[in-house]
Design a protein around this motif. Structure first.
Motif, PDB file in Angstrom:
ATOM      1  N   PRO A 122       0.833  -1.261  -0.075  1.00  0.00           N
ATOM      2  CA  PRO A 122       0.031  -0.268  -0.065  1.00  0.00           C
ATOM      3  C   PRO A 122       0.749   1.263   0.045  1.00  0.00           C
ATOM      4  O   PRO A 122       0.230   2.327  -0.319  1.00  0.00           O
ATOM      5  N   ASP A 123       2.221   1.048   0.139  1.00  0.00           N
ATOM      6  CA  ASP A 123       2.935   2.339   0.616  1.00  0.00           C
ATOM      7  C   ASP A 123       3.258   3.255  -0.577  1.00  0.00           C
ATOM      8  O   ASP A 123       3.273   4.352  -0.530  1.00  0.00           O
ATOM      9  N   ARG A 124       3.141   2.712  -1.796  1.00  0.00           N
ATOM     10  CA  ARG A 124       3.656   3.469  -3.088  1.00  0.00           C
ATOM     11  C   ARG A 124       2.555   3.431  -3.960  1.00  0.00           C
ATOM     12  O   ARG A 124       2.558   3.699  -5.261  1.00  0.00           O
ATOM     13  N   VAL A 125       1.352   3.358  -3.612  1.00  0.00           N
ATOM     14  CA  VAL A 125       0.014   3.418  -4.459  1.00  0.00           C
ATOM     15  C   VAL A 125       0.143   4.623  -4.869  1.00  0.00           C
ATOM     16  O   VAL A 125      -0.106   4.760  -6.424  1.00  0.00           O
ATOM     17  N   ALA A 126       0.377   5.650  -4.599  1.00  0.00           N
ATOM     18  CA  ALA A 126       0.317   7.018  -5.084  1.00  0.00           C
ATOM     19  C   ALA A 126       1.146   7.212  -6.395  1.00  0.00           C
ATOM     20  O   ALA A 126       0.751   7.891  -7.589  1.00  0.00           O
ATOM     21  N   GLU A 127       2.122   6.359  -6.648  1.00  0.00           N
ATOM     22  CA  GLU A 127       3.070   6.190  -7.679  1.00  0.00           C
ATOM     23  C   GLU A 127       2.534   5.512  -8.889  1.00  0.00           C
ATOM     24  O   GLU A 127       2.807   5.856 -10.096  1.00  0.00           O
ATOM     25  N   THR A 128       1.427   4.863  -8.617  1.00  0.00           N
ATOM     26  CA  THR A 128       0.836   4.070  -9.620  1.00  0.00           C
ATOM     27  C   THR A 128      -0.255   4.639 -10.162  1.00  0.00           C
ATOM     28  O   THR A 128      -0.892   4.187 -11.287  1.00  0.00           O
ATOM     29  N   LEU A 129      -1.086   5.533  -9.694  1.00  0.00           N
ATOM     30  CA  LEU A 129      -2.160   6.171  -9.865  1.00  0.00           C
ATOM     31  C   LEU A 129      -2.178   7.054 -11.112  1.00  0.00           C
ATOM     32  O   LEU A 129      -1.182   7.645 -11.586  1.00  0.00           O
ATOM     33  N   ASP A 130      -3.100   6.997 -11.924  1.00  0.00           N
ATOM     34  CA  ASP A 130      -3.234   7.754 -13.173  1.00  0.00           C
ATOM     35  C   ASP A 130      -3.206   9.300 -12.526  1.00  0.00           C
ATOM     36  O   ASP A 130      -4.012   9.746 -12.083  1.00  0.00           O
ATOM     37  N   PRO A 131      -2.397  10.002 -13.316  1.00  0.00           N
ATOM     38  CA  PRO A 131      -2.285  11.478 -12.885  1.00  0.00           C
ATOM     39  C   PRO A 131      -3.535  12.364 -12.920  1.00  0.00           C
ATOM     40  O   PRO A 131      -3.522  13.165 -12.357  1.00  0.00           O
ATOM     41  N   ARG A 132      -4.312  11.824 -13.899  1.00  0.00           N
ATOM     42  CA  ARG A 132      -5.620  12.587 -14.248  1.00  0.00           C
ATOM     43  C   ARG A 132      -6.551  12.217 -13.068  1.00  0.00           C
ATOM     44  O   ARG A 132      -7.652  12.860 -13.028  1.00  0.00           O
ATOM     45  N   MET A 133      -6.079  11.520 -12.154  1.00  0.00           N
ATOM     46  CA  MET A 133      -7.280  11.251 -10.926  1.00  0.00           C
ATOM     47  C   MET A 133      -7.108  12.100  -9.941  1.00  0.00           C
ATOM     48  O   MET A 133      -7.877  12.128  -9.084  1.00  0.00           O
ATOM     49  N   ALA A 134      -6.245  13.164 -10.019  1.00  0.00           N
ATOM     50  CA  ALA A 134      -6.124  14.272  -8.949  1.00  0.00           C
ATOM     51  C   ALA A 134      -7.365  15.187  -8.935  1.00  0.00           C
ATOM     52  O   ALA A 134      -7.886  15.531  -9.872  1.00  0.00           O
ATOM     53  N   HIS A 135      -7.905  15.263  -7.564  1.00  0.00           N
ATOM     54  CA  HIS A 135      -8.879  16.071  -7.381  1.00  0.00           C
ATOM     55  C   HIS A 135      -8.369  17.620  -6.789  1.00  0.00           C
ATOM     56  O   HIS A 135      -7.809  17.355  -5.679  1.00  0.00           O
ATOM     57  N   GLU A 136      -8.761  18.581  -7.279  1.00  0.00           N
ATOM     58  CA  GLU A 136      -8.195  19.706  -6.613  1.00  0.00           C
ATOM     59  C   GLU A 136      -8.712  20.041  -5.284  1.00  0.00           C
ATOM     60  O   GLU A 136      -8.038  20.553  -4.462  1.00  0.00           O
ATOM     61  N   GLU A 137      -9.933  19.573  -5.110  1.00  0.00           N
ATOM     62  CA  GLU A 137     -10.642  19.921  -3.833  1.00  0.00           C
ATOM     63  C   GLU A 137      -9.835  18.964  -2.542  1.00  0.00           C
ATOM     64  O   GLU A 137     -10.138  19.241  -1.447  1.00  0.00           O
ATOM     65  N   TYR A 138      -9.061  17.910  -3.083  1.00  0.00           N
ATOM     66  CA  TYR A 138      -8.249  17.194  -1.902  1.00  0.00           C
ATOM     67  C   TYR A 138      -7.198  17.118  -2.244  1.00  0.00           C
ATOM     68  O   TYR A 138      -6.195  16.612  -1.211  1.00  0.00           O
ATOM     69  N   GLN A 139      -6.379  18.253  -2.692  1.00  0.00           N
ATOM     70  CA  GLN A 139      -5.232  18.440  -2.838  1.00  0.00           C
ATOM     71  C   GLN A 139      -4.476  18.826  -1.484  1.00  0.00           C
ATOM     72  O   GLN A 139      -3.401  18.307  -1.050  1.00  0.00           O
ATOM     73  N   GLY A 140      -5.152  19.522  -0.557  1.00  0.00           N
ATOM     74  CA  GLY A 140      -4.704  19.508   0.870  1.00  0.00           C
ATOM     75  C   GLY A 140      -4.439  18.610   1.709  1.00  0.00           C
ATOM     76  O   GLY A 140      -4.049  18.421   2.654  1.00  0.00           O
ATOM     77  N   SER A 141      -5.426  17.549   1.344  1.00  0.00           N
ATOM     78  CA  SER A 141      -5.559  16.384   2.250  1.00  0.00           C
ATOM     79  C   SER A 141      -5.158  15.131   1.453  1.00  0.00           C
ATOM     80  O   SER A 141      -6.061  14.182   1.451  1.00  0.00           O
ATOM     81  N   ALA A 142      -4.411  15.272   0.566  1.00  0.00           N
ATOM     82  CA  ALA A 142      -4.099  14.012  -0.511  1.00  0.00           C
ATOM     83  C   ALA A 142      -3.693  12.809   0.196  1.00  0.00           C
ATOM     84  O   ALA A 142      -4.405  11.708  -0.254  1.00  0.00           O
ATOM     85  N   GLU A 143      -3.045  12.740   1.281  1.00  0.00           N
ATOM     86  CA  GLU A 143      -2.889  11.637   2.165  1.00  0.00           C
ATOM     87  C   GLU A 143      -4.121  10.924   2.692  1.00  0.00           C
ATOM     88  O   GLU A 143      -4.319   9.573   2.667  1.00  0.00           O
ATOM     89  N   VAL A 144      -5.028  11.678   3.241  1.00  0.00           N
ATOM     90  CA  VAL A 144      -6.230  11.098   3.744  1.00  0.00           C
ATOM     91  C   VAL A 144      -7.101  10.426   2.555  1.00  0.00           C
ATOM     92  O   VAL A 144      -7.561   9.760   2.649  1.00  0.00           O
ATOM     93  N   TRP A 145      -7.050  11.584   1.449  1.00  0.00           N
ATOM     94  CA  TRP A 145      -7.836  10.962   0.095  1.00  0.00           C
ATOM     95  C   TRP A 145      -7.599   9.800  -0.155  1.00  0.00           C
ATOM     96  O   TRP A 145      -8.273   8.610  -0.323  1.00  0.00           O
ATOM     97  N   MET A 146      -6.296   9.547  -0.051  1.00  0.00           N
ATOM     98  CA  MET A 146      -5.349   8.248  -0.604  1.00  0.00           C
ATOM     99  C   MET A 146      -5.915   7.158   0.416  1.00  0.00           C
ATOM    100  O   MET A 146      -6.203   5.880  -0.014  1.00  0.00           O
TER     101      MET A 146
END
Length: 166
Positions: A86-110
């Motif tokens: 689970p530790d490197r899931v963020a590296e595998t994500l499609d970059p188009r999945m980013a949500h602006e409203e969650y940028q401040g709490s990306a780790e929580v969203w993840m």
């Protein structure tokens, strides 16, 4: 916003005496989405449908097709996803999945949503068909993740409405 089409779900319409594949060529399915047991002579099953769904879910999350050129020498989309989980899931994500409203709490969203979705995709793609969840269980988990997401989104909308009103 690219549509995806998969061929899982047909197993519930087939009984073993209706269709017995003579070779892998006779199995209805798409390379990369077909469960590995089909290559070993197993019959069509709902476990294979769960596998196909899991691959589709991982594809949606990573933006990588199971037939991507990077998947060679035994590396598959599920194996790649599991190696980063689970530790490197963020590296595998499609970059188009980013949500602006969650940028401040990306780790929580993840942790609240994405890791749970990847875990669900991985549980559907385990090697042994008997160890895969049933689609009713998959649906229940997806519903729970969606409900938590919508509840959080409503809280964020309320917060920004209150801030703008001040």
């Amino acid at each position: 916003m690219t549509a995806r089409l998969s061929d899982f779900g047909s197993a519930k319409f087939l009984s073993p005496d209706m269709f017995i594949p003579e070779s892998l060529d006779d199995v209805g399915g798409t390379v990369g989405y077909m469960a590995p047991e089909y290559g070993m002579g197993y019959e069509i099953s709902v476990g294979a449908d769960a596998y196909s769904f899991g691959v589709l879910l991982l594809e949606l999350l990573t933006g990588k097709r199971p037939t991507d050129d990077m998947f060679i020498d035994g590396l598959t989309l599920p194996i790649f996803s599991e190696s980063m989980f689970p530790d490197r899931v963020a590296e595998t994500l499609d970059p188009r999945m980013a949500h602006e409203e969650y940028q401040g709490s990306a780790e929580v969203w993840m942790q609240r949503y994405i890791v749970l979705l990847v875990a669900l995709g991985l549980s559907c793609t385990v090697e042994a068909p008997k160890d895969r969840p049933g689609m009713k269980d998959v649906c229940a988990k997806l519903t729970a993740i969606r409900d938590a997401f919508l509840e959080c989104r409503d809280d964020i909308d309320e917060y920004f409405s209150a801030v703008r009103g001040c």
